[in-house]
Design a protein around this motif. Sequence first.
Motif, mmCIF file in Angstrom:
data_model
loop_
_atom_site.group_PDB
_atom_site.id
_atom_site.type_symbol
_atom_site.label_atom_id
_atom_site.label_comp_id
_atom_site.label_asym_id
_atom_site.label_seq_id
_atom_site.Cartn_x
_atom_site.Cartn_y
_atom_site.Cartn_z
ATOM 1 N N VAL A 103 9.613 -2.252 -6.776
ATOM 2 C CA VAL A 103 10.237 -0.935 -6.642
ATOM 3 C C VAL A 103 11.665 -0.813 -7.150
ATOM 4 C CG1 VAL A 103 8.900 0.123 -4.760
ATOM 5 C CG2 VAL A 103 10.642 -1.540 -4.221
ATOM 6 N N ILE A 104 12.492 -1.856 -7.024
ATOM 7 C CA ILE A 104 13.918 -1.679 -7.319
ATOM 8 C C ILE A 104 14.133 -1.314 -8.785
ATOM 9 C CG2 ILE A 104 16.190 -2.771 -7.392
ATOM 10 C CD1 ILE A 104 15.331 -4.515 -5.030
ATOM 11 N N GLN A 105 13.767 -2.221 -9.687
ATOM 12 C CA GLN A 105 14.002 -1.977 -11.107
ATOM 13 C C GLN A 105 13.040 -0.936 -11.661
ATOM 14 O OE1 GLN A 105 16.620 -3.575 -12.111
ATOM 15 N NE2 GLN A 105 16.655 -3.673 -14.341
ATOM 16 N N THR A 106 11.746 -1.115 -11.376
ATOM 17 C CA THR A 106 10.737 -0.203 -11.927
ATOM 18 C C THR A 106 10.831 1.190 -11.307
ATOM 19 O OG1 THR A 106 9.187 -1.167 -10.334
ATOM 20 C CG2 THR A 106 9.079 -1.987 -12.589
ATOM 21 N N GLY A 107 11.104 1.254 -10.012
ATOM 22 C CA GLY A 107 11.251 2.560 -9.364
ATOM 23 C C GLY A 107 12.454 3.313 -9.888
ATOM 24 N N ALA A 375 3.453 3.908 -14.190
ATOM 25 C CA ALA A 375 2.544 4.239 -13.085
ATOM 26 C C ALA A 375 3.302 4.890 -11.935
ATOM 27 C CB ALA A 375 1.826 2.973 -12.600
ATOM 28 N N LEU A 376 4.522 4.398 -11.671
ATOM 29 C CA LEU A 376 5.335 4.995 -10.602
ATOM 30 C C LEU A 376 5.747 6.424 -10.959
ATOM 31 C CD1 LEU A 376 7.611 1.991 -9.526
ATOM 32 C CD2 LEU A 376 5.575 2.866 -8.384
ATOM 33 N N ARG A 381 6.177 9.619 -6.335
ATOM 34 C CA ARG A 381 6.822 9.105 -5.125
ATOM 35 C C ARG A 381 8.072 8.274 -5.428
ATOM 36 N NH1 ARG A 381 5.130 11.656 -0.772
ATOM 37 N NH2 ARG A 381 5.498 9.841 0.551
ATOM 38 N N TYR A 382 8.568 8.378 -6.651
ATOM 39 C CA TYR A 382 9.707 7.552 -7.044
ATOM 40 C C TYR A 382 10.943 7.806 -6.183
ATOM 41 C CZ TYR A 382 9.387 11.785 -9.772
ATOM 42 O OH TYR A 382 9.168 13.079 -10.146
ATOM 43 N N PHE A 388 13.399 3.826 0.083
ATOM 44 C CA PHE A 388 12.880 2.643 0.759
ATOM 45 C C PHE A 388 13.687 1.387 0.435
ATOM 46 C CE2 PHE A 388 8.311 4.550 0.598
ATOM 47 C CZ PHE A 388 8.657 5.424 1.615
ATOM 48 N N VAL A 389 14.173 1.276 -0.794
ATOM 49 C CA VAL A 389 14.728 -0.008 -1.222
ATOM 50 C C VAL A 389 16.241 -0.111 -1.131
ATOM 51 C CG1 VAL A 389 12.802 -0.414 -2.780
ATOM 52 C CG2 VAL A 389 14.897 0.604 -3.674
#
Length: 476
Positions: A103-107, A375-376, A381-382, A388-389
Amino acid sequence: MNTENQGHSFKRELGLLDGTMLVVGSMIGSGIFIVSSDIARQVGSAGWLILIWVLTGIITVIAAVSYGELSAMFPKAGGQYVYLKESYNKLIAFLYGWSLFAVIQTGTIAAVGVAFSKFAAYLYEPFSENNILWQNGDFKLHAAQLVSIVTIVLLTYVNSRGVKNGKLLQTFLTIIKILSLLGLVVFGLLLGAKAEIWNANWVNVWSPRSFNLETMQWTSIGGSALLSGIAAAMVGSVFSADAWTGVTFIAGEIKNPQRNVGLSLFFGTFIVSVIYILANLMYLAVLPLDSITTAKSDRVAVVAAQYIFGEAGTIIIAVMIMISTFACNNGLIMAGARVYYTMAKDGLFFKKAGVLNRFDVPEWALWVQGAWASALCLTGRYGDLLDFVVIVVMIFYILTIYGIFILRRKMPNAERPYKAFGYPFLPALYLIIATAFCIALLIYKRETCGWGVAIMLAGIPVYYLTRQKEELLPGE
């Protein structure tokens, strides 16, 4: 297949300017144009608004100069992942890499990509998220998602052709971004500033309040409500000042990394912190505090630009944010893949991610990162993922900086070309402030932060399953 057998290795083609521009370009996305509205609603005065940004700048620069010691000790690809592995163990390092990829980088890449498309819609309406292309039940595919995915694919392709391409694009766009932001500040202070607005904003400067968008009413706050407001406000400012660690990921391609990585961290974070504080002072000189708190969709920079430039202001800010987010994603995409490469070398990620292509970059790692980020984008929900992170990001910053103390005991005679500035006082100050921030988040934003910690801890069984599989492989 082994990269050494292929004759490929990272090439040190990035200088101090390139490293600094990577830090600046990765840090400045869309946040500075937006989050000040929410910060103003949470704390309710000019003094508290600026204090939040100053505090964020201080802890960011302290963290960055502390990382300088680690980057000089371990000047190799993977950066923060390597520091955690050396300070603690492979499990802690894997949990960081897992969280980064999950999640951190990709989100962040997904969110920044969608920010690009939202502002592109100012110039070309069909790019809007209101342009629904296909719908099946609750799932909606809109044009903004496709535009964001196209930008991710394009930047992934550019970076897969070699670090020099990504470097040139990053440096060029980031210089434009810095000049544009400074230009906005200067023009705002020269053309849009009003003495009466500035003076009114600084009345009751230390009287904290909370603003409710539903009732459109201010409420005085103090005690736990103030602590809650500060914690909530700093989520936005910390995210806006995040991603500076990217230059440590790419240390294997930096010339003279023992010197240049640490200097890039300091210069980059300092430049961004100064620009952010100046931008907020400009907002306060141009806009009444109520206009900052109620800016449509929190786009405070758009409202300020309309005050300064009239109707053309919207277009000016849209172009600025498109350049800013494009450069931001280029830096994020370039840097993130190097962590997955190093994890793969340790047997903790897909084996193909540890292979360099003919351009001496981890192409497979770049594309798997791009695929997951895309996909994110589709989940919609990004924004939740970023909420969240935030605590996970801070937890790993705390662990990494505490690692300096651990390594001073564990490796007292190790070569340290650069030592953490102000050690032990400044690193300890960072640990105290960051820990207090995390505790406040767990108390006042338990629901979203709980999910962040859960995502991180979900990596533990994955780690042991990965290790078990590795141990079962013949010849291991």
